[in-house]
Design an enzyme around this catalytic site. Structure first.
Site, short mmCIF file in Angstrom:
data_model
loop_
_atom_site.label_atom_id
_atom_site.label_comp_id
_atom_site.label_asym_id
_atom_site.label_seq_id
_atom_site.Cartn_x
_atom_site.Cartn_y
_atom_site.Cartn_z
N LYS A 267 -37.02 -65.68 34.32
CA LYS A 267 -36.94 -66.84 35.21
C LYS A 267 -37.19 -68.11 34.39
O LYS A 267 -38.08 -68.14 33.53
CB LYS A 267 -38.00 -66.71 36.31
N SER B 186 -37.79 -67.99 45.27
CA SER B 186 -37.25 -68.91 44.30
C SER B 186 -36.69 -68.24 43.05
O SER B 186 -35.92 -68.84 42.31
CB SER B 186 -38.34 -69.90 43.90
N SER C 125 -41.66 -65.41 46.29
CA SER C 125 -40.51 -65.75 45.45
C SER C 125 -39.92 -64.61 44.63
O SER C 125 -38.84 -64.76 44.05
CB SER C 125 -40.89 -66.89 44.49
#
Ligand code: ZN
Lengths: 475, 465
Positions: free
Chosen positions: B60, B135, B159
């Site tokens: 990420k 996210s 997330s």
């Protein structure tokens, strides 16, 4: 703006007039003390106040993305030492950190890690002569970057103890005396080097005046970086405020600086309401049980200036001399000299007089034993004061010891009658005119001849005995 | 899958080079916009000899990779480059994993669909018009579309679990403090967790074992020892499972009920839907407050950092909640809800080992879906905060409580909606009992795969290979 104008208008008045004494000064102090830790508070960088700018930095103290603070255990330990030395009654059992959120260019993360909810310690006191100045709290926090011509992050993240007093101080002189005492306390317990000129101790002062017990608005004087500045700025501000009230004006709550001769309005970081506090999520609360157990209160008490003064008085000094020695960090030296057999008051006079005149710092070659021997030789009459003064610079260099140097340099006082009459004979021989005039009645010339004898004796002769020898020869 | 691929490489059936080339090529040509950056040097990297040697992984983009800019889906980070790998990245590299690039995410983690990413949104691997969830949108999409078998994500209020559920992969949020946060761009530091995406529970368990453990560089990282999660998957146990009833779409409800029945779960009534929504509201208060503080560093060089609308809104909200609106007491109420959540879950989890519930009220929504209006009880935190909550706040209802309480939680795919979209089941466990959570997920996985091999249960068909 208005303030600026008023200040300007007041200038002339202030120079010529003292404010009336109906106002009582109210002064409180906030000191920031850089703790003498091997690393910064939350990273491994080694603190330095002298390294080239931005050479003692890392991702943590620069507040880089993804960086996390890790609290050193040194800062709380030193903070607790200082708290004990400041006689604090309440020590926190758990170390808790908070964030003080505000924007300022010297604050790389946009917040300062501090202690807002629970300070490390509360309720201390400092004695200034017969006055007790109460310490409200001592809390830990991190230093900000330093704004010079560049923004220097060497200072960012250095561990600080902020020490806050109650508004117990009554004059600039007292405020300066407090700062000097505080400096001694934190320095002597090992918490800080506390050098004002290096910013290791920084002083902010809150000043207001009251009249008949009515509390008035206060101003904050920031960055007073010498004892003199503390004294002068406080006194200036007290007079300015008193004059403002006298002329029907009021004092604004604001932050002022000191330029050496007057206070001026600083660009403010924003009032207290602008700070937003929140718990520091990156640093879990840390129990201080172990650190508290490690604290040797008796030993810390022994490091305090008040204990040092006590020791000096016990050794035979009057309290004023004791204070002078302690303020100048000469007490340990003196006590050692006393241990070596020297008389306390005599040694103290030498230390504060002749020795201090020679150098502000004692060289390592000059030992308490040397002082004891020097003072001892003078007391025993083997060394005249004059010879002793002559010997002092020698002792400030590599030397052989007091006795050997006296011997080597032939500085010992000579009582021998032949030595005296020998000198007198030489001088009478070399001064036929003066001797003739003296004998003709110009008795004033004895002084001249005596001076020449003394000079020739180079301080080794007892002036009285030398005088007698001269008088005898002149008969 | 990761472990199988590593074994094939060890046996010489695949080469690191060929595997890396394929992953890099697919990452570059994918239409999903999952990747923020693909590292071309991944194909000629000398990889250490470890259990994941040659396995391509994605990270990420809010997690630091040495000498790269972690954008966190934002323009605010500028051109700053990380001094070192994040802790979790370093651990994967030591195991021989090949980091092929960074994945898009909602800006600083503030979003539940992937749409707040300033580099453009990531698309759902099964339906390009849908949101993959956020996210950690790019990481979920990259694993779901088999570009990489493993990816790192971060979970602050859901997330990892939400995009894992919507994309149909396994996503694990460990216990708070189980994996070091060093190198993760902070959003809400008190709930931020680094975790993993994988296509099987085994892969997820193994990867979690690699990145878990104490780190001197993160004061909140735990000293608790790390068990061998992989070997603990197959230990037969009597884990007590309880399921929480919540209001969700029918499709979701029937899948989770199926899972619940299969594991003979009891009912847990101690956590009402309103309480879970209050947890989500509390999470948004605390997260806004911490985000305002954590993101302040991007203000130091910009008066107004180029944040997107959602980040700007949350940062401003946090500032107000700690500042001029502090007197409303919302921050204190949120702190209180957090304490209640911890106490209630402590209590509930003293009599059961894991809790089971849906991950989200719906399956993957269309991109730019309208906000869900919920009815909140009078006097509840969620109601008093209604005007300050994000548009897609409903997506956090079922995940935020575990974040607030710091508990381990995961999403494991267990079926599909009538429209064919993946549905995840959420499993939540006791602090530092990732083993029980993973074991439960593994049981569900086996039940699901069993069903797949029986022609009568084609409804559970997944596109797993
Ligand atoms: Zn540093």
């Amino acid at each position: 703006m208005l303030q600026r104008v008023i200040t300007a208008r007041l200038q002339a008045v202030l120079r010529t007039r003292r404010a009336s004494s109906g106002f009582r000064p109210v002064i409180g102090i906030e000191c920031h003390v850089q703790l003498n830790t091997p690393t910064k508070a939350f990273c491994r960088c080694a603190p330095s106040t002298t390294a080239p700018p931005n050479t003692r930095v890392c991702g943590v103290c620069l507040g880089e993305p993804g960086s996390l603070p890790v609290a050193s255990t040194d800062a709380p330990l030193l903070g607790l030492k200082a708290a004990v030395a400041l006689d604090c009654d309440e020590l926190a059992e758990t170390l808790e950190w908070d964030r003080k959120n505000y924007q300022y260019p010297d604050l790389p993360k946009g917040y300062q890690i501090t202690q807002a909810r629970t300070p490390l310690a509360r309720s201390g006191k400092v004695q200034i002569d017969d006055r007790t100045i109460r310490i409200t709290s001592l809390h830990l926090e991190e230093d900000s970057a330093k704004t010079t011509d560049v923004l220097d992050h060497n200072r960012a993240g250095i561990a600080l103890a902020e020490i806050v007093t109650e508004p117990d101080l009554r004059s600039g002189t007292e405020a300066a005396a407090f700062v000097r005492e505080l400096q001694q306390v934190v320095k002597r317990c090992g918490a800080s080097r506390a050098r004002l000129e290096h910013g290791e101790l920084r002083v902010d002062v809150n000043v207001s005046v009251t009249q008949e017990g009515e509390v008035r608005e206060r101003v904050e004087l920031k960055n007073l970086n010498s004892l003199r500045a503390v004294r002068l700025a406080c006194d200036f501000e007290l007079r300015r405020q008193a004059l403002l009230y006298e002329s029907g004006d009021t004092v604004q709550r604001e932050t002022l600086g000191w330029n050496g001769s007057e206070t001026y309005v600083m660009r403010d970081k924003g009032g207290a309401a602008e700070y937003r506090f929140s718990p520091e999520p990156d640093l879990p609360p840390l129990p201080l049980t172990e650190a508290l157990a490690q604290l040797d209160r008796v030993q810390i008490e022994e490091t305090t200036p008040r204990a040092a003064r006590r020791r000096c008085v016990a050794a035979g000094l009057d309290s004023e001399t004791a204070s002078l020695l302690v303020d100048r960090d000469l007490d340990a030296f003196l006590l050692e000299a006393v241990d070596s057999g020297a008389d306390a008051m005599t040694s103290a006079r030498w230390l504060l007089g002749e020795v201090a005149a020679l150098s502000t710092e004692l060289p390592s070659s000059f030992t308490p034993r040397d002082l004891a021997d020097l003072v001892g030789a003078v007391a025993a009459g083997t060394l005249s004061r004059r010879s002793a003064k002559e010997l002092l610079p020698v002792l400030f260099q590599e030397h052989l010891g007091v006795a050997a140097e006296i011997e080597k340099r032939g500085l010992a006082r000579v009582d021998d009658a032949d030595f005296m009459s020998g000198i007198v004979a030489e001088i009478i021989d070399e001064s036929p005119d003066e001797v003739a005039l003296f004998r003709a009645g110009k008795t004033k010339l004895r002084k001249v001849l005596m001076g020449r004898c003394m000079k020739r004796a180079r301080g080794r002769a007892d002036p009285k005995k030398l005088g007698e020898a001269l008088d005898e020869a002149l008969l | 899958m990761a472990l199988a691929l590593a074994a094939a490489i060890r046996r010489g059936e695949r080469t690191c080079l060929a595997v890396a080339e394929e992953a890099v090529r697919r990452a570059r040509t994918s239409k999903l916009n999952a990747f923020a950056r693909v590292d071309a040097t991944a194909t000629n990297r000398k990889l250490p000899d470890g259990p994941l040697r040659g396995v391509p992984v994605a990270v990420k983009d809010s997690i630091c990779i040495k000498d790269e800019t972690p954008t966190a889906g934002s323009r605010a980070v500028g051109s700053w480059k990380a001094r070192e790998d994040a802790f979790a990245v370093a651990r994967l590299r030591e195991a021989g994993a090949n980091v092929i690039g960074s994945t898009n995410c909602d800006e600083f983690g503030m979003g539940s669909t992937g749409e707040t990413c300033q580099r453009g949104f990531t698309r759902h691997p099964l339906d390009l018009r849908r949101a993959p969830g956020g996210s950690s949108s790019g990481s979920a999409a990259a694993v779901a579309s088999s570009i990489v078998p493993l990816a790192l994500g971060s979970d602050t209020g859901g997330s990892i679990r939400l995009p894992a559920a919507w994309c149909g992969v396994v996503g694990v949020k460990p216990t708070y403090g189980r994996v070091s946060r060093r190198g993760l761009l902070a959003y809400c530091s008190s709930t931020d967790c680094v975790g993993v995406f994988a296509r099987s529970v085994e892969d997820a368990a193994f990867a979690l074992g690699l990145i878990a453990g104490h780190d001197d560089g993160d004061a909140t990282s735990s000293q608790e020892c790390v068990p061998d999660y992989l070997s603990m998957l197959s230990i037969p146990t009597n884990d007590r499972v309880a399921s929480i009833n919540v209001e969700v779409d029918d499709d979701i409800e029937s899948v989770v009920a199926g899972a619940s029945n299969a594991l003979k779960a009891d009912q847990c009534d101690a956590l009402s839907p309103q309480f879970l929504r209050d947890c989500a509201a509390a999470y948004h208060v605390l997260a806004a407050a911490e985000a305002h503080s954590n993101l302040a560093r991007y203000h130091v060089n910009h008066e107004n950092p180029p944040f997107g609308a959602e980040v700007t809104r949350r940062v401003a909200l946090g500032k107000r909640l700690l500042g001029e609106r502090h007197a409303e007491g919302l921050y204190e109420r949120a702190v209180d809800v957090r304490a209640q959540a911890r106490a209630r879950l402590d209590d509930v989890l003293s009599s059961v080992d894991v809790l089971m519930l849906p991950v989200a009220p719906t399956a993957a929504p269309k991109l730019n879906a309208p906000s869900v209006i919920t009815k909140e009880a009078r006097g509840s935190l969620a109601r008093d905060l209604r005007d300050d909550l994000p548009r897609d706040y409903a997506n956090d209802f079922l995940t935020a409580f575990a974040s607030l309480a710091g508990l381990p939680a995961l999403s494991v795919p267990f079926g599909r909606t009538s429209g064919g979209l993946p549905v995840g089941v959420q499993v939540v466990g006791k602090a530092f009992d990732e083993a029980a959570v993973l074991r439960t997920a593994r049981r569900l996985e086996l039940i699901r795969d069993d069903a797949l091999s029986s022609p009568a249960r084609r409804v559970l068909l997944s596109e797993d290979d």
